[in-house]
Design an enzyme around this catalytic site. Structure first.
Site, PDB file in Angstrom:
ATOM      1  N   GLY A 154      15.345   9.647 -31.580  1.00  0.00           N
ATOM      2  CA  GLY A 154      16.495   8.748 -31.558  1.00  0.00           C
ATOM      3  C   GLY A 154      17.237   8.730 -32.883  1.00  0.00           C
ATOM      4  CG  ASP A 155      15.220   7.487 -36.376  1.00  0.00           C
ATOM      5  OD1 ASP A 155      15.685   6.452 -35.863  1.00  0.00           O
ATOM      6  OD2 ASP A 155      14.074   7.551 -36.867  1.00  0.00           O
ATOM      7  CG  LEU A 157      20.670   7.492 -20.578  1.00  0.00           C
ATOM      8  CD1 LEU A 157      21.633   8.035 -19.532  1.00  0.00           C
ATOM      9  CD2 LEU A 157      20.395   6.014 -20.346  1.00  0.00           C
ATOM     10  CG  ASP A 166       5.060   8.221 -40.133  1.00  0.00           C
ATOM     11  OD1 ASP A 166       5.153   7.020 -40.422  1.00  0.00           O
ATOM     12  OD2 ASP A 166       5.890   8.833 -39.443  1.00  0.00           O
ATOM     13  CG  ASN A 218      12.967   9.719 -39.774  1.00  0.00           C
ATOM     14  OD1 ASN A 218      12.334  10.328 -40.637  1.00  0.00           O
ATOM     15  ND2 ASN A 218      12.371   8.991 -38.853  1.00  0.00           N
ATOM     16  N   GLY A 250      10.488   6.705 -41.605  1.00  0.00           N
ATOM     17  CA  GLY A 250      11.320   5.514 -41.683  1.00  0.00           C
ATOM     18  C   GLY A 250      12.670   5.837 -41.080  1.00  0.00           C
ATOM     19  CE  LYS A 309      16.408   9.758 -15.034  1.00  0.00           C
ATOM     20  NZ  LYS A 309      16.418   8.505 -14.218  1.00  0.00           N
TER      21      LYS A 309
END
Length: 324
Positions: free
Chosen positions: A256-257, A224, A12, A52, A48, A227
């Site tokens: 998330g990764d 989530l 990035d 990650n 990527g 949450k």
């Protein structure tokens, strides 16, 4: 045993423009825009989804092999990952293309002008998982992360053919895949990872009901955001795990990764579903509090303290025991 992580490898390149893009755009000339912006700085981050996740698993002490495609410019990134214990022997190096690159300039209003160059990622379809198995033995799990779509299909089919357990993690590629293409990635997965929006999108595009999906997989893992996360088994048994409270929110990119890496490292180390999700939630918040997806630091004592604060002393002790 080794976790094989397939998916994108990218860098990035982030810049900041100290003005407003809107002030440079003339309505009467929008049909022939030609602009150049003098930016204040340039920051490069390694990324990527596969990069990650492999980084995080390596930092946590897991055995991990990165399986993806990059360019000749991957050398520094390779050294960075190898220093964290990542096996990079199965990264295909393109003879013609650079490593995938995301370039983004942000102005003072947080408006962005960005572009993504897939580059070598398009060659990931040429990687054979059978070659990986021949070199390192049968991996405990293969993660099918967002990648060149054809590579995702081929890797998934090869996992089925070779009898390899796999995790389906299509994430951002769900937006471009058709319902039929998504269906090709799900059946037989040990884990199906999505966030809550992606879960709804998957159901909408495939036309499947939740029961249809659950009949094809072993576990649904749906994050989530603030949450927490739901872990849902085929019989409907659901475990909900809350987040680790953050000290700051710096950048959500790669959260998330990070969760997936922490969760699967926990599972590989013998932790149950709940404890693994708690570890994943800790790694996720460490990324949330950092600038860059691979700039976070792992400190054993600090990790134990934060886990205890979020989930109790008993949970923290069980988790850190397998990471010692």
């Amino acid at each position: 045993m080794t976790i094989a992580v397939t998916g994108s490898i990218a860098t990035d390149h982030l810049m900041r423009f100290p003005g407003r893009f809107s002030e440079q755009l003339l309505p009467e000339h929008l049909h022939k825009v030609s602009l150049s912006f003098l930016v204040d700085d340039l920051v490069m981050h390694r990324g990527g989804v596969a990069g990650n996740m492999a980084f995080a698993i390596g930092v946590l002490g897991g055995e991990v092999a990165l399986v993806g495609a990059a360019g000749a410019d991957f050398a520094d990134y390779r050294d960075w990952l190898k220093a964290r214990g990542v096996n990079c022997d199965h990264v295909l190096i393109s003879e013609t293309a650079h490593t995938a690159r995301f370039t983004c300039t942000t102005d003072v209003d947080m408006a962005q002008i960005a572009s993504f160059y897939p580059g070598a990622m398009s060659e990931a379809r040429n990687i054979k998982l059978a070659d990986v198995v021949s070199a390192i033995g049968k991996p405990e799990l293969v993660i099918i992360g967002a990648n060149d779509p054809e590579a995702m299909f081929l890797h998934t089919e090869e996992c089925r053919k070779l009898g390899l357990a796999f995790a389906a993690d299509p994430s951002q590629q769900l937006a471009r895949l058709s319902g039929e293409e998504i269906r090709r990635l799900v059946n037989g997965a040990a884990y199906l990872f999505t966030n809550d929006y992606e879960w709804d999108l998957l159901l909408s595009k495939t036309g499947w009901s939740e029961a249809d999906v659950m009949a094809q997989i072993d576990l649904r893992v749906t994050t989530l955001g603030p949450k927490g996360v739901d872990l849902v088994e085929p019989d409907g048994t659901t475990i909900h795990v809350g987040v680790v409270p953050e000290t700051s929110q710096t950048d959500p990119t790669g959260v998330g990764d990070a969760f997936r890496a922490g969760f699967l490292t926990g599972r590989s180390a013998g932790l149950g579903l709940e404890r693994s999700a708690q570890l994943g939630s800790l790694v996720a918040v460490l990324v949330l509090e950092s600038t860059g997806t691979q700039e976070w630091q792992w400190d054993y004592e600090a990790a134990a303290s934060r886990l205890a604060g979020a989930y109790g002393e008993h949970a923290a002790a069980e988790i850190v025991a397998v990471l010692a």
